[in-house]
Design an enzyme around this catalytic site. Structure first.
Site, PDB file in Angstrom:
ATOM      1  N   PRO A   2       0.778  -1.168  -0.001  1.00  0.00           N
ATOM      2  CA  PRO A   2       0.078  -0.188  -0.002  1.00  0.00           C
ATOM      3  C   PRO A   2       0.918   1.201   0.045  1.00  0.00           C
ATOM      4  O   PRO A   2       1.916   1.412   0.850  1.00  0.00           O
ATOM      5  CB  PRO A   2      -0.829  -0.299   1.367  1.00  0.00           C
ATOM      6  N   GLU A   3       0.668   2.048  -0.801  1.00  0.00           N
ATOM      7  CA  GLU A   3       1.153   3.524  -1.074  1.00  0.00           C
ATOM      8  C   GLU A   3       0.324   4.600  -0.713  1.00  0.00           C
ATOM      9  O   GLU A   3      -0.760   4.300   0.030  1.00  0.00           O
ATOM     10  CB  GLU A   3       1.772   3.697  -2.485  1.00  0.00           C
ATOM     11  N   HIS A  91      -4.848 -13.906  10.150  1.00  0.00           N
ATOM     12  CA  HIS A  91      -3.716 -12.623  10.081  1.00  0.00           C
ATOM     13  C   HIS A  91      -4.331 -11.460  10.894  1.00  0.00           C
ATOM     14  O   HIS A  91      -4.048 -10.509  10.572  1.00  0.00           O
ATOM     15  CB  HIS A  91      -3.341 -12.575   8.955  1.00  0.00           C
ATOM     16  N   ARG A 110       1.856 -10.567   6.041  1.00  0.00           N
ATOM     17  CA  ARG A 110       3.201 -10.965   6.125  1.00  0.00           C
ATOM     18  C   ARG A 110       3.794 -10.501   7.427  1.00  0.00           C
ATOM     19  O   ARG A 110       4.955 -10.466   7.500  1.00  0.00           O
ATOM     20  CB  ARG A 110       3.629 -10.136   4.836  1.00  0.00           C
TER      21      ARG A 110
END
Length: 271
Positions: A2-3, A91, A110
């Protein structure tokens, strides 16, 4: 990853549900993220009210009267608003449960993200104090980039992705902006004229604003705060299109590595 547009989209999505809400419960299921979550975070946050939410680069700040929660979505993280507490998936690492029974859930498959607490001014935190200029501000200009690029032999793409120079621009939007500006990604930053930097700055701002408006870029592991993907990926002209025809000249787009990141470019349009 994500930017800036994805983080901005997430921020705008959670604000109506989180601002001025008081934390009734904190549930942490996994403390070991990129930076470990403080072990006493439940005690710290209990009873605190979120008075303001803002973005610094790719970081989200949930501010209270005494400090702020710092959140980074890492490579694959997301924040979602749930109407009530519900069973977590594998997660789903952190839940903030508010007095209105809504839940802010932090998910990070992650575990490269962050969920931290800082007392006082978050701008003094080690992760934030050296961040460069925000690309959507007036101060982000061709003159600013030109001055910072003096004597810099690093590729212009790496230069754009250096968070100490400009914050929030990652691989996707650096690739797209350089394509739009017609600049070869590997050219040394110091070699780019101020005239070309002017075009680059305009491209960056236009692309980021368009991506924010359309909900960010859809990545395979990114969803925004309401669980829906963004749609800007439909307009990507370079990123992820290696081997396909250039939308301008129809030559085959090329792939190279710059700073261990895949970079797609057109060897005719970008010089």
């Amino acid at each position: 990853m994500p930017e800036l547009p994805e983080v901005e989209t997430t921020m705008r999505g959670i604000i109506p549900h989180v601002k001025q809400q008081t934390i009734a419960k904190v549930i942490v299921r996994q403390y070991q993220l990129r930076w470990p979550i403080p072990t006493d975070i439940q005690q710290i946050l209990l009873g605190k009210t979120i008075i303001h939410i803002e973005r610094m680069g790719k970081y989200l700040l949930l501010k209270t009267h005494s400090g702020a929660i710092i959140i980074h979505l890492g490579m694959s993280g997301n924040l979602r608003i749930l109407a009530e507490e519900c069973l977590p998936n594998k997660h789903d690492h952190v839940d903030l449960v508010f007095h209105n029974n809504k839940v802010l859930r932090f998910t990070d498959p992650r575990r490269f993200g962050a969920f931290l607490w800082v007392e006082g001014d978050p701008g003094n935190h080690c992760l934030l104090k050296n961040l460069g200029i925000e690309p959507l501000t007036k101060g982000f200009s061709s003159k600013y980039l030109w001055l910072r690029a003096q004597n810099r032999v690093m590729p212009i793409k790496s230069f754009l992705m250096d968070s100490k120079i400009v914050t929030g621009i990652g691989n996707i939007y650096a690739t797209e902006a350089l394509f739009e500006a017609g600049i070869y990604p590997a050219v040394p930053a110091k070699s780019v004229s101020i005239e070309r930097l002017d075009k680059l700055v305009k491209s960056i701002k236009e692309i980021l604003r368009c991506a924010i408006k359309q909900g960010g870029t859809t990545l395979k592991d990114f969803i925004n705060s309401d669980g829906k993907p963004g749609y800007f990926s439909n307009q990507l002209k370079a990123y992820g299109r290696d081997g396909l025809p250039c939308v301008v000249c129809h030559s085959t787009l090329q792939l190279m590595q710059i700073g261990q990141r895949s970079t797609v470019y057109c060897n005719r349009c970008q010089t």
